[in-house]
Motif scaffolding. Structure first.
Motif, PDB file in Angstrom:
ATOM      1  N   ALA A  52       0.843  -1.202   0.000  1.00  0.00           N
ATOM      2  CA  ALA A  52       0.000   0.000   0.000  1.00  0.00           C
ATOM      3  C   ALA A  52       0.874   1.246   0.000  1.00  0.00           C
ATOM      4  O   ALA A  52       1.970   1.250   0.576  1.00  0.00           O
ATOM      5  N   TYR A  53       0.365   2.290  -0.616  1.00  0.00           N
ATOM      6  CA  TYR A  53       1.144   3.524  -0.808  1.00  0.00           C
ATOM      7  C   TYR A  53       0.259   4.734  -0.584  1.00  0.00           C
ATOM      8  O   TYR A  53      -0.863   4.810  -1.095  1.00  0.00           O
ATOM      9  N   ALA A  54       0.757   5.684   0.200  1.00  0.00           N
ATOM     10  CA  ALA A  54       0.081   6.967   0.403  1.00  0.00           C
ATOM     11  C   ALA A  54       1.084   8.081   0.135  1.00  0.00           C
ATOM     12  O   ALA A  54       2.273   7.943   0.437  1.00  0.00           O
ATOM     13  N   ASN A  55       0.603   9.183  -0.441  1.00  0.00           N
ATOM     14  CA  ASN A  55       1.465  10.335  -0.718  1.00  0.00           C
ATOM     15  C   ASN A  55       0.792  11.568  -0.122  1.00  0.00           C
ATOM     16  O   ASN A  55      -0.249  12.017  -0.609  1.00  0.00           O
ATOM     17  N   LEU A  56       1.380  12.101   0.945  1.00  0.00           N
ATOM     18  CA  LEU A  56       0.802  13.226   1.673  1.00  0.00           C
ATOM     19  C   LEU A  56       1.384  14.573   1.247  1.00  0.00           C
ATOM     20  O   LEU A  56       1.024  15.612   1.806  1.00  0.00           O
ATOM     21  N   ALA A  57       2.275  14.571   0.274  1.00  0.00           N
ATOM     22  CA  ALA A  57       2.970  15.800  -0.132  1.00  0.00           C
ATOM     23  C   ALA A  57       2.009  16.807  -0.750  1.00  0.00           C
ATOM     24  O   ALA A  57       1.070  16.443  -1.457  1.00  0.00           O
TER      25      ALA A  57
END
Length: 263
Positions: A52-57
């Motif tokens: 799983a991958y999340a990008n909060l940028a």
């Protein structure tokens, strides 16, 4: 390490426009951007069905904003791999003191490192050949040395943009000379994967296209994502009373790399 094998199952990326992927447009990606972090996640997901991958940028964020807005949510997502790039906007546009920035960064990295996750920090690239940004070269170099100290203190990994000499090629940059082009993002992704000692399928100077998905696979992925990620995300947003500037992460929740992971 066998190709396709690595120890991570949940990756969260923190930062500003560099990590969000500006300069690497892709209509099929969340937020319309791809970027090095997406490309890294694509490779890490190969052979890992549960990855799983999340990008909060968020583009334009300063160091203190990244630490205040993204570190807490990142910790809550319980990642075992975290990348953090921050401070570039402070140095380039606000003439910030690189030593003071490093003290702030150290506190944020300490919070992230306490999770036990692998932490990847980035040095700033060498803008020496750029007429205007080149004036900040000394400050960036000082900040980079501070980043190395912070990394050593918290057993973090350094992804060294300063040493990535391929970035002197004009093709690596977007026309604005502030953000990396698709080729530049691809080159950074290779460097990150190599730094993590992960075998991958990326070839130098040959950006890998985003794989096509069948209609059926896309629909199944969207339904699962909506049930497990979209609806809880919407509920949290509707009950959130804090004012913001209207900009949100493109992948706020960990999800399949090739699924739709954005509200």
């Amino acid at each position: 390490m066998t190709a396709g094998l690595h120890p991570w199952s949940r990756y969260v990326a923190l930062g500003d426009s560099f990590t969000e992927g500006l300069g690497d447009p892709e209509p099929r990606s969340p937020g319309g951007l791809r970027g090095w972090a997406d490309r890294v996640a694509e490779e890490l997901s190969t052979g890992h069905e549960d990855f799983a991958y999340a990008n909060l940028a968020i583009s334009g964020r300063l160091l203190h904003q990244i630490l205040e807005e993204q570190v807490g949510p990142a910790v809550e997502l319980q990642p075992d791999l975290i990348t953090l790039n921050a401070g570039g906007n402070d140095l380039l546009f606000h003439r910030s003191d690189p030593d003071k920035l490093a003290l702030e960064l150290d506190d944020g990295v300490a919070r992230l490192a306490a999770t036990g996750a692998t932490i990847v920090l980035f040095t700033g690239p060498d803008w020496g050949a750029t007429p205007v940004l080149g004036r900040t070269r000394g400050k960036v170099a000082i900040y980079n040395e501070n980043i190395r100290v912070v990394a050593a203190r918290h057993d973090a990994v350094i992804a060294d943009l300063w040493a990535l000499r391929q970035l002197t090629d004009p093709r690596m940059w977007d026309p604005d000379r502030l953000h990396f082009s698709a080729l530049g993002q691809h080159t950074v992704a290779i460097m990150v994967l190599d730094t993590l000692n992960v075998p991958h399928s990326l070839e130098p100077l040959t950006p890998k296209p985003l794989p096509e998905r069948s209609w059926r696979a896309a629909r199944v992925g969207d339904i699962i994502w909506a049930r497990e990620h979209l609806f809880p995300w919407v509920v949290r947003r509707l009950t959130q009373r804090n004012a913001d500037d209207g900009r949100h992460p493109k992948r706020p929740e960990p999800g399949p790399v090739f699924g739709t992971s954005m509200p």
